[in-house]
Design an enzyme around this catalytic site. Structure first.
Site, PDB file in Angstrom:
ATOM      1  CG  LEU A  88       8.125   2.623   4.773  1.00  0.00           C
ATOM      2  CD1 LEU A  88       7.959   1.460   3.810  1.00  0.00           C
ATOM      3  CD2 LEU A  88       6.779   3.249   5.075  1.00  0.00           C
ATOM      4  NE  ARG A 130      -5.920 -19.683   3.377  1.00  0.00           N
ATOM      5  CZ  ARG A 130      -5.017 -20.534   3.872  1.00  0.00           C
ATOM      6  NH1 ARG A 130      -4.991 -21.792   3.444  1.00  0.00           N
ATOM      7  NH2 ARG A 130      -4.152 -20.136   4.788  1.00  0.00           N
ATOM      8  CE  LYS A 164       3.116   3.315   3.303  1.00  0.00           C
ATOM      9  NZ  LYS A 164       3.164   3.218   4.754  1.00  0.00           N
ATOM     10  CD  GLU A 188       9.689   1.841  10.445  1.00  0.00           C
ATOM     11  OE1 GLU A 188       9.539   2.844   9.732  1.00  0.00           O
ATOM     12  OE2 GLU A 188       9.675   0.682  10.010  1.00  0.00           O
ATOM     13  CE1 TYR A 242       1.023  -0.279   4.450  1.00  0.00           C
ATOM     14  CE2 TYR A 242      -0.001   1.879   4.381  1.00  0.00           C
ATOM     15  CZ  TYR A 242       0.785   0.952   5.022  1.00  0.00           C
ATOM     16  OH  TYR A 242       1.349   1.261   6.234  1.00  0.00           O
ATOM     17  CG  HIS A 248       0.460 -21.075   1.815  1.00  0.00           C
ATOM     18  ND1 HIS A 248      -0.657 -21.852   2.075  1.00  0.00           N
ATOM     19  CD2 HIS A 248       0.759 -20.450   2.966  1.00  0.00           C
ATOM     20  CE1 HIS A 248      -1.018 -21.698   3.331  1.00  0.00           C
ATOM     21  NE2 HIS A 248      -0.174 -20.849   3.908  1.00  0.00           N
ATOM     22  NE  ARG A 271       6.804   4.477   0.685  1.00  0.00           N
ATOM     23  CZ  ARG A 271       6.432   5.282   1.672  1.00  0.00           C
ATOM     24  NH1 ARG A 271       7.313   5.669   2.582  1.00  0.00           N
ATOM     25  NH2 ARG A 271       5.195   5.708   1.761  1.00  0.00           N
TER      26      ARG A 271
HETATM   27  N1  PDD Z   1       2.533   5.050   7.474  1.00  0.00           N
HETATM   28  N2  PDD Z   1       7.229   3.910   8.984  1.00  0.00           N
HETATM   29  C1  PDD Z   1       6.109   3.158   8.949  1.00  0.00           C
HETATM   30  C2  PDD Z   1       6.127   1.807   9.562  1.00  0.00           C
HETATM   31  C3  PDD Z   1       4.953   3.669   8.338  1.00  0.00           C
HETATM   32  O1  PDD Z   1       3.840   2.912   8.283  1.00  0.00           O
HETATM   33  C4  PDD Z   1       4.971   4.978   7.788  1.00  0.00           C
HETATM   34  C5  PDD Z   1       3.781   5.575   7.114  1.00  0.00           C
HETATM   35  C6  PDD Z   1       6.160   5.722   7.859  1.00  0.00           C
HETATM   36  C7  PDD Z   1       6.276   7.111   7.294  1.00  0.00           C
HETATM   37  O2  PDD Z   1       6.217   7.097   5.884  1.00  0.00           O
HETATM   38  P1  PDD Z   1       5.674   8.359   5.070  1.00  0.00           P
HETATM   39  O3  PDD Z   1       6.445   9.539   5.525  1.00  0.00           O
HETATM   40  O4  PDD Z   1       5.958   7.998   3.649  1.00  0.00           O
HETATM   41  O5  PDD Z   1       4.213   8.507   5.367  1.00  0.00           O
HETATM   42  C8  PDD Z   1       7.277   5.147   8.459  1.00  0.00           C
HETATM   43  C9  PDD Z   1       1.325   5.478   6.811  1.00  0.00           C
HETATM   44  C10 PDD Z   1       1.059   6.938   6.957  1.00  0.00           C
HETATM   45  C11 PDD Z   1       0.198   4.595   7.282  1.00  0.00           C
HETATM   46  O6  PDD Z   1       0.433   3.402   7.445  1.00  0.00           O
HETATM   47  O7  PDD Z   1      -0.930   5.083   7.436  1.00  0.00           O
END
Ligand code: PDD
Length: 293
Positions: free
Chosen positions: A205, A100, A147, A180, A33, A102, A52
Protein backbone atom coordinates in the site's frame (compact mmCIF):
# COMPACT_ATOMS: atom_id res chain seq x y z
CA UNK A 1 -19.07 13.67 25.68
CA UNK A 2 -20.62 11.03 23.41
CA UNK A 3 -19.10 10.23 20.04
CA UNK A 4 -20.93 10.99 16.82
CA UNK A 5 -20.67 8.75 13.79
CA UNK A 6 -21.76 9.26 10.22
CA UNK A 7 -23.72 6.36 8.72
CA UNK A 8 -25.27 6.54 5.26
CA UNK A 9 -26.36 10.16 5.34
CA UNK A 10 -26.94 10.61 9.07
CA UNK A 11 -24.95 11.75 12.09
CA UNK A 12 -25.88 9.43 14.93
CA UNK A 13 -24.61 8.69 18.45
CA UNK A 14 -21.77 6.17 18.07
CA UNK A 15 -23.51 3.70 20.38
CA UNK A 16 -26.55 3.62 18.06
CA UNK A 17 -24.67 3.49 14.76
CA UNK A 18 -25.45 0.37 12.74
CA UNK A 19 -25.50 -1.03 9.22
CA UNK A 20 -27.66 -3.63 7.50
CA UNK A 21 -26.72 -7.29 8.00
CA UNK A 22 -26.61 -7.79 4.24
CA UNK A 23 -24.13 -5.00 3.65
CA UNK A 24 -21.59 -6.56 1.28
CA UNK A 25 -18.80 -5.18 3.46
CA UNK A 26 -20.07 -7.37 6.29
CA UNK A 27 -20.63 -10.46 4.14
CA UNK A 28 -17.83 -10.30 1.56
CA UNK A 29 -15.40 -7.61 2.81
CA UNK A 30 -16.53 -5.91 -0.41
CA UNK A 31 -15.31 -2.43 0.43
CA UNK A 32 -12.41 -0.10 1.01
CA UNK A 33 -11.26 2.28 3.72
CA UNK A 34 -9.03 5.21 4.56
CA UNK A 35 -7.51 6.43 7.82
CA UNK A 36 -6.65 10.13 7.99
CA UNK A 37 -4.50 11.47 10.81
CA UNK A 38 -5.75 14.63 12.51
CA UNK A 39 -2.87 16.80 13.70
CA UNK A 40 -3.58 20.02 15.57
CA UNK A 41 -7.14 20.01 14.24
CA UNK A 42 -6.10 19.55 10.61
CA UNK A 43 -6.40 16.53 8.33
CA UNK A 44 -3.02 15.31 7.12
CA UNK A 45 -2.54 14.43 3.47
CA UNK A 46 -6.09 15.28 2.46
CA UNK A 47 -5.50 15.13 -1.30
CA UNK A 48 -3.37 11.99 -1.05
CA UNK A 49 -6.07 10.13 0.90
CA UNK A 50 -8.72 11.29 -1.56
CA UNK A 51 -6.67 10.14 -4.53
CA UNK A 52 -5.89 6.79 -2.93
CA UNK A 53 -9.56 6.28 -2.07
CA UNK A 54 -10.42 7.05 -5.69
CA UNK A 55 -7.86 4.45 -6.75
CA UNK A 56 -9.24 1.79 -4.38
CA UNK A 57 -12.87 2.46 -5.34
CA UNK A 58 -12.02 2.52 -9.05
CA UNK A 59 -10.09 -0.75 -8.86
CA UNK A 60 -13.13 -2.48 -7.34
CA UNK A 61 -15.72 -0.62 -9.44
CA UNK A 62 -17.44 0.79 -6.37
CA UNK A 63 -19.14 4.15 -6.87
CA UNK A 64 -18.22 7.15 -4.73
CA UNK A 65 -20.99 7.49 -2.13
CA UNK A 66 -21.08 11.22 -2.96
CA UNK A 67 -18.99 13.77 -4.88
CA UNK A 68 -15.52 14.44 -3.44
CA UNK A 69 -16.27 17.98 -2.27
CA UNK A 70 -19.31 17.15 -0.09
CA UNK A 71 -17.46 14.01 0.98
CA UNK A 72 -14.68 16.14 2.49
CA UNK A 73 -17.28 18.40 4.13
CA UNK A 74 -18.75 15.34 5.87
CA UNK A 75 -15.31 14.04 6.92
CA UNK A 76 -14.48 17.41 8.50
CA UNK A 77 -17.90 17.62 10.12
CA UNK A 78 -17.31 14.26 11.84
CA UNK A 79 -13.97 15.57 13.14
CA UNK A 80 -15.67 18.76 14.34
CA UNK A 81 -18.58 17.01 16.04
CA UNK A 82 -16.18 14.73 17.91
CA UNK A 83 -13.88 17.61 18.96
CA UNK A 84 -10.83 15.80 17.65
CA UNK A 85 -7.68 17.92 17.75
CA UNK A 86 -5.26 15.00 17.62
CA UNK A 87 -6.51 11.62 16.45
CA UNK A 88 -7.83 9.88 13.40
CA UNK A 89 -10.80 9.62 11.07
CA UNK A 90 -11.84 6.24 9.69
CA UNK A 91 -13.81 6.08 6.45
CA UNK A 92 -15.30 2.91 5.06
CA UNK A 93 -17.12 2.62 1.76
CA UNK A 94 -18.73 -0.64 0.72
CA UNK A 95 -20.69 -1.78 -2.32
CA UNK A 96 -23.84 -1.54 -0.23
CA UNK A 97 -26.72 -3.78 0.67
CA UNK A 98 -27.92 -6.65 -1.52
CA UNK A 99 -29.21 -10.22 -1.22
CA UNK A 100 -26.16 -12.41 -0.67
CA UNK A 101 -24.81 -13.38 -4.08
CA UNK A 102 -21.19 -13.17 -5.23
CA UNK A 103 -21.52 -11.11 -8.44
CA UNK A 104 -22.05 -7.37 -8.11
CA UNK A 105 -25.71 -6.46 -7.61
CA UNK A 106 -27.44 -4.40 -10.30
CA UNK A 107 -27.46 -0.66 -9.44
CA UNK A 108 -25.77 -0.93 -6.03
CA UNK A 109 -25.88 2.06 -3.68
CA UNK A 110 -22.52 2.51 -1.96
CA UNK A 111 -22.66 2.58 1.82
CA UNK A 112 -20.43 4.83 3.91
CA UNK A 113 -19.47 4.98 7.56
CA UNK A 114 -17.19 7.63 9.07
CA UNK A 115 -15.90 7.58 12.64
CA UNK A 116 -13.41 9.82 14.39
CA UNK A 117 -11.55 9.37 17.61
CA UNK A 118 -9.07 11.22 19.73
CA UNK A 119 -5.52 9.99 20.20
CA UNK A 120 -2.58 11.24 22.20
CA UNK A 121 -0.78 14.04 20.30
CA UNK A 122 2.27 13.00 18.32
CA UNK A 123 5.04 12.71 20.89
CA UNK A 124 8.60 12.63 19.61
CA UNK A 125 9.92 11.12 22.84
CA UNK A 126 7.52 8.16 22.54
CA UNK A 127 8.18 7.67 18.82
CA UNK A 128 11.91 7.82 19.44
CA UNK A 129 11.77 4.98 21.98
CA UNK A 130 12.24 2.15 19.51
CA UNK A 131 10.11 -0.96 19.11
CA UNK A 132 10.51 -4.57 18.03
CA UNK A 133 9.19 -6.04 14.79
CA UNK A 134 8.98 -9.70 13.81
CA UNK A 135 9.13 -11.10 10.28
CA UNK A 136 6.34 -13.30 8.93
CA UNK A 137 5.38 -14.68 5.49
CA UNK A 138 3.10 -12.38 3.52
CA UNK A 139 -0.06 -14.42 2.99
CA UNK A 140 -2.19 -11.58 1.58
CA UNK A 141 -3.71 -11.30 -1.89
CA UNK A 142 -1.85 -9.79 -4.83
CA UNK A 143 -3.54 -6.35 -4.92
CA UNK A 144 -2.19 -4.76 -1.78
CA UNK A 145 -2.28 -1.34 -3.45
CA UNK A 146 -6.06 -1.41 -2.87
CA UNK A 147 -6.93 -0.35 0.67
CA UNK A 148 -9.41 -3.19 1.03
CA UNK A 149 -11.30 -3.85 4.28
CA UNK A 150 -10.36 -7.55 3.90
CA UNK A 151 -7.72 -7.41 6.63
CA UNK A 152 -7.74 -10.91 8.11
CA UNK A 153 -4.08 -11.69 7.23
CA UNK A 154 -3.10 -8.30 8.65
CA UNK A 155 -5.00 -9.02 11.89
CA UNK A 156 -3.39 -12.46 12.19
CA UNK A 157 0.05 -10.93 11.63
CA UNK A 158 -0.48 -8.14 14.13
CA UNK A 159 -1.75 -10.62 16.71
CA UNK A 160 1.35 -12.77 16.14
CA UNK A 161 3.46 -9.65 16.70
CA UNK A 162 1.63 -8.83 19.94
CA UNK A 163 2.12 -12.39 21.21
CA UNK A 164 5.85 -12.07 20.44
CA UNK A 165 6.00 -8.80 22.38
CA UNK A 166 6.47 -6.84 19.15
CA UNK A 167 4.86 -3.68 17.84
CA UNK A 168 4.56 -4.79 14.22
CA UNK A 169 5.10 -7.75 11.89
CA UNK A 170 7.08 -7.16 8.72
CA UNK A 171 5.73 -9.42 6.00
CA UNK A 172 8.01 -11.02 3.43
CA UNK A 173 7.18 -12.37 -0.03
CA UNK A 174 8.23 -15.74 -1.52
CA UNK A 175 11.49 -14.20 -2.73
CA UNK A 176 12.48 -13.22 0.83
CA UNK A 177 12.00 -9.48 0.36
CA UNK A 178 10.09 -7.46 2.94
CA UNK A 179 6.85 -6.02 1.57
CA UNK A 180 5.50 -3.94 4.47
CA UNK A 181 4.07 -4.12 7.97
CA UNK A 182 0.51 -5.26 8.67
CA UNK A 183 -0.60 -1.64 9.02
CA UNK A 184 2.50 0.38 8.16
CA UNK A 185 5.28 0.73 5.59
CA UNK A 186 8.75 -0.66 6.31
CA UNK A 187 12.02 1.27 6.01
CA UNK A 188 15.70 0.66 6.62
CA UNK A 189 18.86 2.73 6.51
CA UNK A 190 21.77 0.68 5.17
CA UNK A 191 25.33 0.75 6.54
CA UNK A 192 26.16 3.12 3.66
CA UNK A 193 23.48 5.55 4.81
CA UNK A 194 21.01 4.79 2.02
CA UNK A 195 17.37 5.20 2.97
CA UNK A 196 15.42 2.26 1.55
CA UNK A 197 11.72 1.50 1.25
CA UNK A 198 9.92 -0.74 -1.20
CA UNK A 199 8.82 0.79 -4.49
CA UNK A 200 5.14 1.36 -5.19
CA UNK A 201 3.30 -1.46 -6.94
CA UNK A 202 0.69 -4.12 -6.24
CA UNK A 203 2.85 -5.64 -3.47
CA UNK A 204 2.37 -2.76 -1.00
CA UNK A 205 0.00 0.00 0.00
CA UNK A 206 1.44 3.37 -0.95
CA UNK A 207 1.31 5.07 2.44
CA UNK A 208 0.48 8.75 2.69
CA UNK A 209 3.04 9.00 5.50
CA UNK A 210 5.51 7.13 3.25
CA UNK A 211 5.01 9.78 0.57
CA UNK A 212 5.44 12.67 3.00
CA UNK A 213 8.61 11.12 4.46
CA UNK A 214 10.01 10.49 0.96
CA UNK A 215 9.38 14.10 -0.01
CA UNK A 216 10.85 15.47 3.21
CA UNK A 217 13.90 13.19 2.82
CA UNK A 218 14.38 14.29 -0.79
CA UNK A 219 14.22 17.95 0.21
CA UNK A 220 16.83 17.26 2.91
CA UNK A 221 19.14 15.71 0.29
CA UNK A 222 19.20 12.18 1.75
CA UNK A 223 20.18 9.25 -0.48
CA UNK A 224 16.99 7.35 -1.20
CA UNK A 225 16.29 4.06 -2.95
CA UNK A 226 12.75 2.82 -3.58
CA UNK A 227 13.46 -0.88 -4.03
CA UNK A 228 12.80 -4.24 -2.37
CA UNK A 229 15.10 -5.25 0.49
CA UNK A 230 15.60 -8.71 1.92
CA UNK A 231 15.19 -9.93 5.49
CA UNK A 232 18.99 -10.38 5.64
CA UNK A 233 19.51 -6.78 4.56
CA UNK A 234 17.06 -5.61 7.22
CA UNK A 235 18.90 -7.60 9.90
CA UNK A 236 22.17 -5.95 8.83
CA UNK A 237 20.67 -2.44 8.61
CA UNK A 238 22.04 0.45 10.60
CA UNK A 239 18.57 1.82 11.30
CA UNK A 240 14.97 0.80 10.73
CA UNK A 241 11.56 2.36 11.20
CA UNK A 242 7.90 2.15 10.22
CA UNK A 243 5.54 4.82 8.91
CA UNK A 244 1.77 5.15 9.02
CA UNK A 245 -0.90 7.72 9.75
CA UNK A 246 -1.19 6.40 13.29
CA UNK A 247 2.46 5.64 14.11
CA UNK A 248 4.00 8.52 12.09
CA UNK A 249 7.75 7.72 11.97
CA UNK A 250 8.40 5.05 14.60
CA UNK A 251 11.88 3.76 15.25
CA UNK A 252 12.54 0.00 15.12
CA UNK A 253 15.40 -1.19 17.29
CA UNK A 254 14.87 -4.95 17.09
CA UNK A 255 13.98 -7.25 14.19
CA UNK A 256 13.20 -10.79 15.36
CA UNK A 257 16.07 -11.58 17.75
CA UNK A 258 18.53 -9.15 16.18
CA UNK A 259 19.25 -5.71 17.57
CA UNK A 260 19.22 -3.03 14.89
CA UNK A 261 22.42 -0.99 14.77
CA UNK A 262 23.52 -0.14 18.30
CA UNK A 263 20.03 -0.73 19.71
CA UNK A 264 19.29 2.97 19.99
CA UNK A 265 17.17 5.10 17.74
CA UNK A 266 19.19 6.01 14.68
CA UNK A 267 20.31 9.49 13.75
CA UNK A 268 18.54 9.47 10.36
CA UNK A 269 15.32 8.04 11.81
CA UNK A 270 15.20 10.71 14.45
CA UNK A 271 15.98 13.40 11.89
CA UNK A 272 13.25 12.06 9.59
CA UNK A 273 10.70 12.30 12.38
CA UNK A 274 11.63 15.98 12.83
CA UNK A 275 11.51 16.56 9.08
CA UNK A 276 8.16 14.78 8.81
CA UNK A 277 6.57 16.85 11.59
CA UNK A 278 7.84 20.11 10.05
CA UNK A 279 6.71 18.91 6.62
CA UNK A 280 3.13 18.12 7.63
CA UNK A 281 2.84 21.25 9.75
CA UNK A 282 4.04 23.44 6.87
CA UNK A 283 2.56 21.64 3.86
CA UNK A 284 -0.32 19.63 5.32
CA UNK A 285 0.85 16.40 3.73
CA UNK A 286 2.50 14.97 0.62
CA UNK A 287 2.09 16.53 -2.77
CA UNK A 288 -0.35 14.50 -4.80
CA UNK A 289 0.89 11.44 -6.62
CA UNK A 290 -0.97 9.52 -9.30
CA UNK A 291 1.12 6.39 -8.72
CA UNK A 292 -1.03 4.13 -6.62
CA UNK A 293 -0.16 0.77 -8.16
N1 PDD B 1 -2.91 1.45 7.87
N2 PDD B 1 0.56 -0.46 4.72
C1 PDD B 1 -0.57 -1.01 5.22
C2 PDD B 1 -0.85 -2.44 4.97
C3 PDD B 1 -1.45 -0.21 5.96
O1 PDD B 1 -2.59 -0.74 6.45
C4 PDD B 1 -1.13 1.16 6.20
C5 PDD B 1 -2.03 2.06 6.98
C6 PDD B 1 0.06 1.67 5.67
C7 PDD B 1 0.48 3.10 5.86
O2 PDD B 1 -0.37 3.98 5.15
P1 PDD B 1 -0.59 5.48 5.65
O3 PDD B 1 0.74 6.10 5.80
O4 PDD B 1 -1.38 6.09 4.54
O5 PDD B 1 -1.34 5.43 6.95
C8 PDD B 1 0.88 0.83 4.92
C9 PDD B 1 -3.89 2.22 8.60
C10 PDD B 1 -3.29 3.26 9.48
C11 PDD B 1 -4.80 1.25 9.32
O6 PDD B 1 -5.12 0.22 8.73
O7 PDD B 1 -5.24 1.55 10.44
Amino acid sequence: MSRITYVNGQYVPHSHASVHIEDRGYQFADGVYEVFAVHDGKLIGEQGHLDRLAHSLGALQIDWPMAQRPFMVVVKEVVRRNHVKFGLVYIQVTRGVARRDHPFPANPISAMVITARKMAPLDKAVLNKGVKVITIPDIRWKRRDIKSIALLPNCLGKQQAREAGAFEAWQYDEDGTITEGTSSNAWIVTKDGELVTRQVGPTILNGITRLAVLEAAREAGLTIAERPFTIEEALEAKEAFVTSSTSHVKAVTQIDDKTVGNGHVGEITSKLLDLYVTYIEEKGGPIVTDRWN
